[in-house]
Design an enzyme around this catalytic site. Sequence first.
Site, mmCIF file in Angstrom:
data_model
loop_
_atom_site.group_PDB
_atom_site.id
_atom_site.type_symbol
_atom_site.label_atom_id
_atom_site.label_comp_id
_atom_site.label_asym_id
_atom_site.label_seq_id
_atom_site.Cartn_x
_atom_site.Cartn_y
_atom_site.Cartn_z
ATOM 1 N N LYS A 193 75.614 -17.446 14.416
ATOM 2 C CA LYS A 193 76.565 -17.595 13.298
ATOM 3 C C LYS A 193 76.228 -16.637 12.159
ATOM 4 O O LYS A 193 77.112 -16.002 11.573
ATOM 5 C CB LYS A 193 76.552 -19.037 12.797
ATOM 6 C CG LYS A 193 77.084 -20.048 13.805
ATOM 7 C CD LYS A 193 76.949 -21.475 13.276
ATOM 8 C CE LYS A 193 77.473 -22.494 14.274
ATOM 9 N NZ LYS A 193 77.319 -23.884 13.799
ATOM 10 N N SER B 178 79.867 -29.085 13.217
ATOM 11 C CA SER B 178 79.249 -28.165 12.252
ATOM 12 C C SER B 178 80.203 -27.672 11.165
ATOM 13 O O SER B 178 79.776 -27.022 10.219
ATOM 14 C CB SER B 178 78.666 -26.953 12.993
ATOM 15 O OG SER B 178 79.678 -26.225 13.637
#
Length: 796
Positions: A739, A696
């Site tokens: 996140k 990611s």
Amino acid sequence: MPEFDRNLRDNDQVEEIALPEEMPILPISEAVIFPAMMVPLVLSDANLVRLADDCLAGDKILGTFAQRDLLPDDEEELDEKDLIYHVGTAVKIQKMLRFPDGSIRLLGQGVARCRIKEFVEGEPYMKARIELIEEDVQEDSRTLAYMRGVANNFLKIIDANETLSEELKVVVMNIDDPGRLADLIATNLDIDVAEKQSILEEKAPRKRLQMLSKIVMRELDVLELGQKLQTRVRKSIDKDQREYYLRQQLKAIQRELGEVDEGSVELDELAERIAEADLPEKVAAAAEKEYDRLSRMSPGASEYTVSKTYVDWLLELPWKISSDDKLDLKRAHEILERDHFGLDDVKERIIEYLAVRKLKDNHRGPILCLAGPPGVGKTSLGRSIAEAVGRKFFRFSLGGMRDEAEIRGHRRTYVGSMPGRIIAGLKECGTNNPLIMLDEIDKLGNDFRGDPASALLEVLDPEQNSEFTDHYLTLPFDLSKVMFITTANMLDTIPRPLLDRMEMIQLAGYTNLEKQQIAKRYLVPRQIDQNGLTSKHIRFTDAGLMAIIEDHTREAGVRQLEREIGGVCRKVATAVAKGKRKKQSIGAKNLEDYLGPPSYSGDRLRSRLKVGVVTGLAWTQVGGKILYIEGLSLPGGRGTLKLTGQVGSVMQESASAAFSYLRHRFGGREEYSDFFTKRDVHIHLPAGAIPKDGPSAGIAMASVLLSLLIKKPLNRRTAMTGEITLTGAVLPIGGLLEKVLAAHRVGIRQIIIPAINEVDLDEIPDEVREDIEFVPVNHVDEVWETIFPEIADGTI
């Protein structure tokens, strides 16, 4: 038809009576009446009552004839007159008793043998002309021998047969007439009607005795064989049974002496409990079988306690006991809101379950898995759900469990064996439909003692757990009514077949605003109370709580936050104990006096970003985290790429793909040729002691490389996450909610995400979405155009 009583009496002086040529006929079922015998007759049929009344009004004599034993089909084909034998006994009625229901009871005595010559017309009962059967007179020695032989054998039958009285022996021994003796013995033998009828039809006494001699010998052999069989059965009783009988006699003696045997009292109580318990058929049979085994044991035997414990478990389990679900949706919603802030997905799922239960009684309990970082309220949520649903609550931790027997129980062959935790929990709750929470299911282990995760496959499968069999009980228990809730921090360590059986509900970390509300509603009041304070002693301002959250905690949940609040309360409690009475107000300015300097500064926005530094986003077990990715362009190189900071192979491959695409995109331009041929690039991810991996960070590393290439810094309030391919495409990532929350905590205002992840934005709290601009992208070029407008307008 009349009933027949074989309690007959002999009468030595039978009155000689002249028989009429014509008399009424009384059919007798399943019996034969002999001369000189007293016989009671009960008549309930209206026609037969009329027959008795006519006899009593006349000479009181009627003819009794046994009915033939025919098949039902034969009875339909034959005439009524052919259903009886044509040889019978004339009976004189001695007494009569009439009952209120219309029936009558007659006491009659057999007078003589007679034969039907012909039937005559008669209504409403049969009549016939009869003839007397005269007996032959035979008193020779052969007849006497037959008398003695038959009498002796019949006396043996009386001794062996409990249904024949001793009084009959006296009567038999005092009869001298051979015909009378034969008739008496035939009357009292338990033989069929046909054999008795053949004896009645024989007019010669000696022949009757010959016939009886064979019958009596046969009956005596049958009785003696039965006695031998009983003797063999008695001899086959083993030692345990003999001890049982002796023990029962000993108990009786002790009761007579007033001595109480604790063992017998215990067994009596156990038998009473088994009788009163409402057990399923198989369980009741197992309990009774084990009780029988237990009752033959000595209380000092090693198996006694094992067997007694097993029966106790069977009796104490809630086989048929269920608690009633509280299906008030409004009340359940209020309880869930009262105990937990946020967690809307879980609350909605519980309300849905109650709604379905309200419409369908036999709906199976759900099997939910609450997955999320530590401290977000997964375990405490289980207790609140149990209260909302109205069920008993049982929790046990699976963390570190390595023995399959903890789930399925130990077999009874082992010393100290016990049922597994599931069955033990049902016993503790006292109902067969509690809420059972299996905590930390992702931390199950396995070793040579078995695999607990495999044992849970049956427990958590709605198609199988209706007949869950514990190794200790060896009997099926229905777990389909149980509501199972499991908790986990990570899903990667849960075996796939087990994960497939559970309905997954993801719990993300809390935002700072949510933490502030949780602290105000739950944590502060609880810590004030636990530290002996009141609202008169301490007050937390909103700014003070936010300062604790931002400067002294770094977590997705609120455990550390509660510990820090508890630390402040202890400081205030110390001051109060020393006599300081002034109310303490905890704000952002004076917080350092209680907790010291800020504990965390890593997840803070840098005042400015240098060239080659990008704010990335990472997912951890405790929630999301911002991750600064730093890069340097080093002269004197050959265009190589180096990564440091304990990065894994996947992250290294992402960096290589990003560098290759950058070279493909800008390598042909002369102004950038030195960057790819004469300089090396070093990318570092801080916190080098922490392993890092995953794809990611792909677009973030590509942006680091571009920043180094064009020598321009990024906006410090911009963060990004997304996987990059070799051709520059941006692929979706996981953990977006965690996140985003981490980015929001530190003040990020723009986040670049893969376009495919736009659907996940619905999970983001509204207050977070209001503060952050989300930029969905499909290609890394879109990322670069967002962070460097010069690329978009063609300047670069």
